[in-house]
Design an enzyme around this catalytic site. Sequence first.
Site, mmCIF file in Angstrom:
data_model
loop_
_atom_site.group_PDB
_atom_site.id
_atom_site.type_symbol
_atom_site.label_atom_id
_atom_site.label_comp_id
_atom_site.label_asym_id
_atom_site.label_seq_id
_atom_site.Cartn_x
_atom_site.Cartn_y
_atom_site.Cartn_z
ATOM 1 C CD1 TRP A 102 -2.020 -2.183 2.036
ATOM 2 C CD2 TRP A 102 -2.944 -1.386 0.165
ATOM 3 N NE1 TRP A 102 -3.024 -3.046 1.651
ATOM 4 C CE2 TRP A 102 -3.607 -2.577 0.515
ATOM 5 C CE3 TRP A 102 -3.357 -0.704 -0.980
ATOM 6 C CZ2 TRP A 102 -4.656 -3.108 -0.243
ATOM 7 C CZ3 TRP A 102 -4.402 -1.231 -1.732
ATOM 8 C CH2 TRP A 102 -5.041 -2.413 -1.362
ATOM 9 C CG ASP A 172 -2.923 4.006 4.434
ATOM 10 O OD1 ASP A 172 -3.949 3.828 5.122
ATOM 11 O OD2 ASP A 172 -2.676 3.367 3.387
ATOM 12 C CE LYS A 196 -8.248 -3.387 4.349
ATOM 13 N NZ LYS A 196 -7.293 -2.427 3.882
HETATM 14 C C1 LIG Z 1 -6.789 -1.937 2.489
HETATM 15 C C2 LIG Z 1 -5.789 -0.854 2.544
HETATM 16 C C3 LIG Z 1 -5.769 0.175 1.591
HETATM 17 C C4 LIG Z 1 -6.716 0.219 0.417
HETATM 18 O O1 LIG Z 1 -7.976 0.596 0.830
HETATM 19 P P1 LIG Z 1 -9.160 0.831 -0.214
HETATM 20 O O2 LIG Z 1 -10.200 1.460 0.661
HETATM 21 O O3 LIG Z 1 -9.554 -0.500 -0.755
HETATM 22 O O4 LIG Z 1 -8.684 1.748 -1.272
HETATM 23 C C5 LIG Z 1 -4.816 1.167 1.735
HETATM 24 N N1 LIG Z 1 -3.947 1.157 2.743
HETATM 25 C C6 LIG Z 1 -3.930 0.180 3.682
HETATM 26 C C7 LIG Z 1 -2.925 0.218 4.779
HETATM 27 C C8 LIG Z 1 -4.858 -0.852 3.603
HETATM 28 O O5 LIG Z 1 -4.846 -1.827 4.528
#
Ligand SMILES: *Cc1c(COP(=O)(O)O)cnc(C)c1O
Length: 361
Positions: A102, A172, A196
């Site tokens: 990511w 993030d 998540k």
């Molecule tokens: C799942 C995830 C993403 C992507 O998320 P989306 O909402 O599907 O775009 C980005 N960063 C991390 C750390 C993730 O676990």
Amino acid sequence: MKTIYNFSAGPGTLPKEALDAASQAVLDYKNNGISILEMSHRSQPVVELMKNTTDLARELLSVPDNFHILWLQGGASTQFSMIPMNLLSNDQTADYTDTGLWAAKAINEAKIFGNINISSSTKKNIYNHIYKDLEQTPNAIYLHITSNNTIYGTQWKSFPNTLNPEGYIVADMSSDIFSRKIDFNSFGLIYAGAQKNMGPAGVTMVIIRDDILGKVNRQIPTMLNYNTHINKKSAFNTPPVSTIFVVNKTLSWLKELGGLVAIEDRNKIKAEKLYREIERNSIFTCPVNNEDRSQMNVPFTFMENGNENKFLQFCADRGLMTLKGHRSVGGFRASIYNAMPLEGVDALVTAMQDYESMDSK
Ligand SMILES: *Cc1c(COP(=O)(O)O)cnc(C)c1O
């Protein structure tokens, strides 16, 4: 009925309280005779829901007043480009840490908008640790990190300082938001996809410091401009109301439980139990460096070659679901987000012990 524990990395498991409330709201929201799925985002109950969800998030995370909280669409992935588009001019530099898939995607998008310096990378070690001795640019606008690397099971336990005293951290936090307390002092922007650790897919929370906006020298499309959503309280266009409702119920559950102080304790106990068993068990091992091990996503593999599908089936027969590892790591991954109860971890530990004794016969 057998209890099912869902160890999926995302969408992740949700508290039963939130699912019960959702099933009721789909039929009839607050005795209006109308489903949450049909309600206008301009209606009073939904305006209240949005405000209440923002207030709950602010209270739980102790978000200071000079930060806005937004509910946006397009997933965390849209933030990969929206962040540099809003914060970084073409001739400016931002530092990025390459700690996983990511993080690498965020880097690729950011390169479209400015100069990107990779402060550290553990790619050649298949991201099995976080390299914390960063090479930062003196005048970098911001430093981007991924607080928890969902796929590789690494997590920043404390956050770095920016070399530039005027700089700030952009993080993030998709897979560990609301799992522990955050000190907002060094942050300019925090973002997290809901699916998540705080709700179903469809909404992304962005927490953004007021003074970092409006400084880039480019035109920004309306929908991709943070100021649009700040001015319209996240309802410039139709927001995903039912998703936000489930986020609200998940956060209410968390508050009821005792907030971040209580969940942080519980998450620690869960993770320690699982890592202790992986260490003790003669057939499993964890590929991640000790000090960087995530409290949310726990990858593990067989010590020697084994039949992975057999272990997955053994677990599934006991109601322990979605334990297959990510294809880039292999083996297994147990995601033990906030809503995974201690009983789920205990059941997995027991399964690992039973499999070991069966295996050695
Ligand atoms: C799942 C995830 C993403 C992507 O998320 P989306 O909402 O599907 O775009 C980005 N960063 C991390 C750390 C993730 O676990």
